[in-house]
Each structure stands twice: as structure tokens, then as C-alpha cells.
Design a protein around this motif. Sequence first.
Motif, short mmCIF file in Angstrom:
data_model
loop_
_atom_site.label_atom_id
_atom_site.label_comp_id
_atom_site.label_asym_id
_atom_site.label_seq_id
_atom_site.Cartn_x
_atom_site.Cartn_y
_atom_site.Cartn_z
N MET A 100 3.62 -9.56 2.06
CA MET A 100 2.50 -9.00 1.33
C MET A 100 2.98 -8.64 -0.08
O MET A 100 3.99 -7.99 -0.25
N VAL A 101 2.18 -9.05 -1.03
CA VAL A 101 2.52 -8.80 -2.42
C VAL A 101 1.76 -7.59 -2.95
O VAL A 101 2.29 -6.80 -3.72
N GLN A 102 0.51 -7.44 -2.52
CA GLN A 102 -0.31 -6.34 -3.02
C GLN A 102 -1.28 -5.89 -1.93
O GLN A 102 -1.84 -6.70 -1.21
N LEU A 103 -1.47 -4.58 -1.84
CA LEU A 103 -2.39 -3.98 -0.88
C LEU A 103 -3.27 -3.00 -1.63
O LEU A 103 -2.76 -2.17 -2.38
N ASN A 104 -4.58 -3.11 -1.46
CA ASN A 104 -5.48 -2.11 -2.03
C ASN A 104 -6.69 -1.98 -1.12
O ASN A 104 -6.78 -2.65 -0.10
N GLU A 105 -7.63 -1.12 -1.47
CA GLU A 105 -8.76 -0.85 -0.57
C GLU A 105 -9.70 -2.05 -0.42
O GLU A 105 -10.43 -2.14 0.54
N GLN A 106 -9.66 -2.99 -1.36
CA GLN A 106 -10.50 -4.18 -1.26
C GLN A 106 -9.90 -5.22 -0.34
O GLN A 106 -10.62 -5.99 0.28
N GLY A 107 -8.58 -5.30 -0.27
CA GLY A 107 -7.95 -6.30 0.57
C GLY A 107 -6.47 -6.45 0.27
O GLY A 107 -5.86 -5.57 -0.31
N ASN A 108 -5.93 -7.59 0.68
CA ASN A 108 -4.50 -7.84 0.57
C ASN A 108 -4.23 -9.16 -0.13
O ASN A 108 -5.01 -10.10 -0.01
N LEU B 232 -2.37 -16.18 -1.14
CA LEU B 232 -3.61 -16.05 -0.38
C LEU B 232 -4.10 -14.62 -0.55
O LEU B 232 -3.34 -13.67 -0.32
N GLU B 233 -5.35 -14.48 -0.95
CA GLU B 233 -5.96 -13.16 -1.09
C GLU B 233 -7.06 -13.03 -0.04
O GLU B 233 -7.88 -13.92 0.11
N ILE B 234 -7.06 -11.93 0.68
CA ILE B 234 -8.09 -11.64 1.69
C ILE B 234 -8.79 -10.38 1.25
O ILE B 234 -8.20 -9.30 1.25
#
Length: 69
Positions: free
Chosen positions: A1-9, A63-65
Motif C-alpha cells: 500500500m502506497v497511500q491510505l485515506n478516508e476515500q480509499g487506498n 491501482l487505486e480503490i
Amino acid sequence: MVQLNEQGNRYEWSRASEEDGIPNGYVMALKANGWKKGKSEGASVLYMKGNNKIDLITTTKQLEILRVK
């Protein structure tokens, strides 16, 4: 995982490609888990399962989810 925030990963994934989209094996896993493909626009593909919606965005090696409200 490169980035985590409230919108997604956002994930670093060597198989992800903007040109080729989501790898077929991942698409099959989504389908097997009850996710239905919705509209797609460029590198973005919407998936729905019940009241849940996610936007999968593939770019070169990422990949962004994102959760869709």
C-alpha cells in the motif's frame, strides 16, 4: 500500500496498467465475490455490490480503490 485515506487506498502493483486496465485475474476475483462492473471511463471502472460502490483506477504500476458515495 502506497497511500491510505478516508476515500480509499492506492497500491503499487507491477501488473496494473493504464493502457490494459485491471488485470483479468483481479476482474475474475471481483466477479467471484459478487461485484458487478458498471460504467468505465478511461482508466476508471465502477464496480457495485449491493449498496456499495467502488471506483478502480489503474495507472502505470498503481491501482487505486476509491469508495463512491
